[in-house]
Motif scaffolding. Structure first.
Motif, mmCIF file in Angstrom:
data_model
loop_
_atom_site.group_PDB
_atom_site.id
_atom_site.type_symbol
_atom_site.label_atom_id
_atom_site.label_comp_id
_atom_site.label_asym_id
_atom_site.label_seq_id
_atom_site.Cartn_x
_atom_site.Cartn_y
_atom_site.Cartn_z
ATOM 1 N N UNK A 1 28.243 29.583 31.290
ATOM 2 C CA UNK A 1 29.556 28.974 31.057
ATOM 3 C C UNK A 1 29.489 27.497 31.473
ATOM 4 N N UNK A 2 29.961 26.587 30.633
ATOM 5 C CA UNK A 2 29.959 25.176 31.008
ATOM 6 C C UNK A 2 30.697 24.960 32.331
ATOM 7 N N UNK A 3 30.254 23.996 33.082
ATOM 8 C CA UNK A 3 30.786 23.750 34.419
ATOM 9 C C UNK A 3 32.291 23.530 34.423
ATOM 10 N N UNK A 4 32.782 22.799 33.427
ATOM 11 C CA UNK A 4 34.215 22.511 33.385
ATOM 12 C C UNK A 4 35.031 23.781 33.206
ATOM 13 N N UNK A 5 34.530 24.703 32.385
ATOM 14 C CA UNK A 5 35.235 25.969 32.188
ATOM 15 C C UNK A 5 35.275 26.780 33.480
ATOM 16 N N UNK A 6 34.155 26.818 34.188
ATOM 17 C CA UNK A 6 34.095 27.556 35.445
ATOM 18 C C UNK A 6 35.039 26.936 36.472
ATOM 19 N N UNK A 8 37.779 25.384 35.881
ATOM 20 C CA UNK A 8 39.144 25.758 35.503
ATOM 21 C C UNK A 8 39.465 27.178 35.936
ATOM 22 N N UNK A 9 38.517 28.083 35.758
ATOM 23 C CA UNK A 9 38.714 29.475 36.177
ATOM 24 C C UNK A 9 38.923 29.552 37.683
ATOM 25 N N UNK A 10 38.082 28.870 38.450
ATOM 26 C CA UNK A 10 38.202 28.888 39.907
ATOM 27 C C UNK A 10 39.573 28.418 40.363
ATOM 28 N N UNK A 11 40.099 27.416 39.683
ATOM 29 C CA UNK A 11 41.387 26.862 40.072
ATOM 30 C C UNK A 11 42.562 27.718 39.609
ATOM 31 N N UNK A 12 42.409 28.357 38.460
ATOM 32 C CA UNK A 12 43.537 29.057 37.852
ATOM 33 C C UNK A 12 43.594 30.548 38.185
ATOM 34 N N UNK A 13 42.492 31.131 38.640
ATOM 35 C CA UNK A 13 42.497 32.574 38.880
ATOM 36 C C UNK A 13 43.400 32.914 40.079
ATOM 37 N N UNK A 302 30.396 35.905 40.058
ATOM 38 C CA UNK A 302 30.641 35.727 41.488
ATOM 39 C C UNK A 302 32.102 35.366 41.744
ATOM 40 N N UNK A 303 32.661 34.511 40.904
ATOM 41 C CA UNK A 303 34.065 34.123 41.058
ATOM 42 C C UNK A 303 34.969 35.349 40.963
ATOM 43 N N UNK A 304 34.700 36.181 39.960
ATOM 44 C CA UNK A 304 35.498 37.396 39.762
ATOM 45 C C UNK A 304 35.388 38.306 40.982
ATOM 46 N N UNK A 331 42.556 37.865 33.453
ATOM 47 C CA UNK A 331 42.097 36.468 33.408
ATOM 48 C C UNK A 331 40.612 36.405 33.110
ATOM 49 N N UNK A 332 39.833 37.260 33.754
ATOM 50 C CA UNK A 332 38.386 37.223 33.560
ATOM 51 C C UNK A 332 37.948 37.860 32.247
ATOM 52 N N UNK A 333 38.720 38.799 31.751
ATOM 53 C CA UNK A 333 38.409 39.354 30.426
ATOM 54 C C UNK A 333 38.542 38.260 29.374
ATOM 55 N N UNK A 334 39.586 37.468 29.492
ATOM 56 C CA UNK A 334 39.781 36.343 28.570
ATOM 57 C C UNK A 334 38.679 35.311 28.742
ATOM 58 N N UNK A 335 38.328 34.995 30.002
ATOM 59 C CA UNK A 335 37.292 33.997 30.274
ATOM 60 C C UNK A 335 35.938 34.437 29.726
#
Length: 348
Positions: A1-6, A8-13, A302-304, A331-335
């Motif tokens: 996963x591109x760094x920017x996407x990850x 965003x996930x870390x911040x939004x989850x 790992x984030x999940x 959230x992670x299913x979508x990601x």
């Protein structure tokens, strides 16, 4: 996963915070505001000079300035304002639930009544934007008799406190020093947690489990020095409330690249990420996630797992846990679907 996407996930989850000292969320600006309101003289001339003093060599050097900052807290409204500020900030990081540590002995020793401390923090939690509950910590550099007296003083407020913890200077103050007061708390039906294995040795983790009967270990990063203990923690899924930025600030690790967070996860441990004392250590929840993921080879899975651990290790009621976990998993299913689609498009 591109760094920017990850990122965003870390911040939004959605996430839960299980290791936050509310006095450690007291930002210099609010310290000065409360000092002025209460006529308390500070040893620092400005917000900037106080912030510049946040340079620590070890846990004790941090605690010295931490207790000085707490001196401005005198009224129920002070405790309310401090807690409300943290809850607003946590909500910005998509923290959905917080289990907040507070240190009543820091305040009662200055003549502040127990009910002033508890009522101010609790009232802010009722008014706040996220779910929150209170864990009362005993200061381990003080005696067990003082901890027992603190517990007795808090009993009329029992309905506002879900558990007890053990914090302050770890070295020279092993968990067994507090066996009687923790047994009394267990009999009262309170949840039990304790700081162990940050500056103290892995043996402190073991005695916290065996003699205090704690349900979670706060910090616990030194457990890997004892392979038998590590296997036990993995087998019993005893959660560790790890605080990455705090660990670096207090020189448990020299820099984030040395942190053993990934090793703890690889050992099968129920690790969570938390902010500890964010005003002093340079970051709230998302800052801790981003710093760890930037320095270490951590990814989407790992984030999940870390976010899931934060809810499963919480003291929330089962139904609330299920709801938060369902939201998180969605959230992670979508990601995951987005990452797969992106990868497919790139290959194509």
């Amino acid at each position: 996963m591109p760094n920017e996407q990850l990122q965003n996930i870390l911040q939004q989850m959605p996430k839960a915070e299980l290791h936050i000292h509310i006095e450690g969320s007291l930002e210099p600006e609010l310290i000065f505001e409360l000092a002025q309101r209460n006529g308390v003289a500070l040893a620092y001339k400005s917000v900037e000079s106080l912030r510049n003093a946040y340079a620590f060599d070890n846990l004790q050097s941090f605690l010295d300035i931490y207790y000085a900052g707490a001196s401005v807290l005198l009224t129920e409204q002070d405790f309310y304002d401090m807690t409300a500020a943290y809850l607003r900030r946590a909500a910005l990081d998509n923290v959905r639930h917080a289990e907040i540590f507070f240190d009543p002995q820091t305040h009662t020793a200055r003549g502040v009544p127990m009910h002033t401390v508890v009522d101010g923090i609790w009232r802010a939690c009722q008014d706040g934007p996220i779910s929150a509950s209170l864990i009362m910590c005993f200061l381990r550099h003080l005696s067990e008799d003082e901890a027992l007296a603190t517990l007795e003083e808090a009993l009329p407020l029992r309905g506002k406190i879900i558990g007890v913890g053990l914090d302050s200077s770890e070295l020279g103050h092993p968990p067994e020093k507090f066996a009687r007061v923790f047994e009394r708390c267990r009999q009262l039906g309170l949840h039990l947690v304790a700081h162990a294995g940050e500056e103290g040795p892995p043996a402190y983790i073991e005695t916290a489990l065996d003699l205090l009967n704690v349900e979670r270990i706060d910090h616990g990063v030194r457990c890997l020095e004892d392979p038998v203990l590590t296997k036990r923690l993995a087998r019993e899924q005893i959660a560790l409330t790890v605080c990455p930025l705090s660990n670096v600030k207090l020189r448990v690790f020299d820099h984030m690249g040395q942190h053993n967070l990934l090793d703890l996860l690889d050992a099968g441990l129920a690790v969570t990420i938390n902010s500890d004392d964010p005003a002093y250590f340079g970051g709230y929840m998302n800052a801790n996630f981003l710093a760890a993921f930037e320095a270490l080879p951590l990814g989407l899975s790992h984030a999940h797992r870390l976010a899931r651990n934060s809810f499963t290790a919480s003291f929330l009621e089962p139904e609330a846990k299920r709801d938060f976990l369902a939201e998180l998993d969605a959230v992670f299913a979508t990601a995951t679907a987005t990452a797969t689609a992106t990868a497919t498009a790139t290959v194509g």
